[in-house]
Scaffold this active site. Structure first.
Site, PDB file in Angstrom:
ATOM      1  N   ARG A 185       0.807  -1.220   0.000  1.00  0.00           N
ATOM      2  CA  ARG A 185       0.000   0.000   0.000  1.00  0.00           C
ATOM      3  C   ARG A 185       0.847   1.281   0.000  1.00  0.00           C
ATOM      4  O   ARG A 185       0.385   2.346   0.410  1.00  0.00           O
ATOM      5  CB  ARG A 185      -0.975   0.006   1.184  1.00  0.00           C
ATOM      6  CG  ARG A 185      -1.970  -1.154   1.126  1.00  0.00           C
ATOM      7  CD  ARG A 185      -3.084  -1.005   2.134  1.00  0.00           C
ATOM      8  NE  ARG A 185      -4.019  -2.106   2.037  1.00  0.00           N
ATOM      9  CZ  ARG A 185      -5.024  -2.198   1.177  1.00  0.00           C
ATOM     10  NH1 ARG A 185      -5.234  -1.230   0.317  1.00  0.00           N
ATOM     11  NH2 ARG A 185      -5.819  -3.242   1.182  1.00  0.00           N
ATOM     12  N   LEU A 186       2.085   1.174  -0.464  1.00  0.00           N
ATOM     13  CA  LEU A 186       2.939   2.355  -0.600  1.00  0.00           C
ATOM     14  C   LEU A 186       2.796   2.877  -2.039  1.00  0.00           C
ATOM     15  O   LEU A 186       3.732   2.887  -2.829  1.00  0.00           O
ATOM     16  CB  LEU A 186       4.392   1.996  -0.278  1.00  0.00           C
ATOM     17  CG  LEU A 186       4.608   1.442   1.145  1.00  0.00           C
ATOM     18  CD1 LEU A 186       6.071   1.069   1.354  1.00  0.00           C
ATOM     19  CD2 LEU A 186       4.171   2.476   2.184  1.00  0.00           C
TER      20      LEU A 186
END
Length: 208
Positions: A185-186
């Site tokens: 989720r970066l």
């Protein structure tokens, strides 16, 4: 090798200066990978009290002037845009793990643009534009079918003119955000912003 490829890809994305060129590239990829309606987008509007509304519509044109869609001007979205001529768009392509968000002012397309697009539609869709009192109460399916029959008989085998209550809108963006999925989720987020339609774009990278 993978790290170098990711770094090169990251550099290429964040070095971009023209959001419309980048949009065209992503849309071309979406047309090749999405199973249906790569041009589908969520359209968010709000009424005069600021109460929001959202629905899916189809993008029918995109260039440096903005993003175009068509509708019944007396529909819920048409009435909301009359009260509050601003909108937000969201394109989401699951197959690509990408999305684009747009915010901006909304203006009607020209009569010539609306006429040209309406003429390109299938005749059944043209008749439907006359028959549907979009967003208003409908007693039953039969009533809609009756209206379709009425206008089909009216126009027969001739040309169907564009109804005065049917046209298009252009969203002229003041902000466009490109989002790309990354591990853990970066995600990548690149935003283009400008103060007016004639002002230059400024870019910034956002935390995911």
């Amino acid at each position: 090798m993978s790290e170098t490829t990711d770094a090169d890809d990251d550099k290429a994305l964040f070095a971009r200066e023209d959001p419309f060129a980048l949009f065209d590239e992503w849309m071309e990829c979406a047309r090749a990978s999405e199973p249906e309606d790569a041009n589908a987008m969520a359209l968010a509007t709000a009424d005069g009290d600021g109460f929001p509304d959202v629905r899916m519509v189809l993008l029918k044109g995109a260039d440096a002037r903005g993003f175009v869609f068509y509708t019944n001007l007396e529909s819920a979205k048409g009435l909301e845009l009359k009260e509050n001529p601003q909108a937000a768009l969201c394109f989401h392509w699951k197959s690509l793990r990408r999305q684009i968000r747009v915010r901006g002012a909304v203006t009607p397309v020209s009569e010539e643009e609306a006429d040209a697009y309406f003429a390109s539609r299938a005749k059944d869709s043209q008749i439907g534009a006359w028959a549907s009192k979009q967003s208003r109460p409908l007693e039953g399916r039969f009533e809609l079918e009756r209206q379709v029959a009425v206008f089909a008989a009216k126009f027969g085998f001739g040309k169907v003119p564009r109804p005065s209550h049917w046209s298009g809108y252009r969203v002229t963006p003041s902000r466009i955000e490109f989002w790309r999925d990354r591990p853990f989720r970066l995600h990548d987020r690149l935003v283009f912003k400008r103060e007016s339609a004639s002002a230059p774009w400024r870019t910034e990278r956002l935390y995911p």
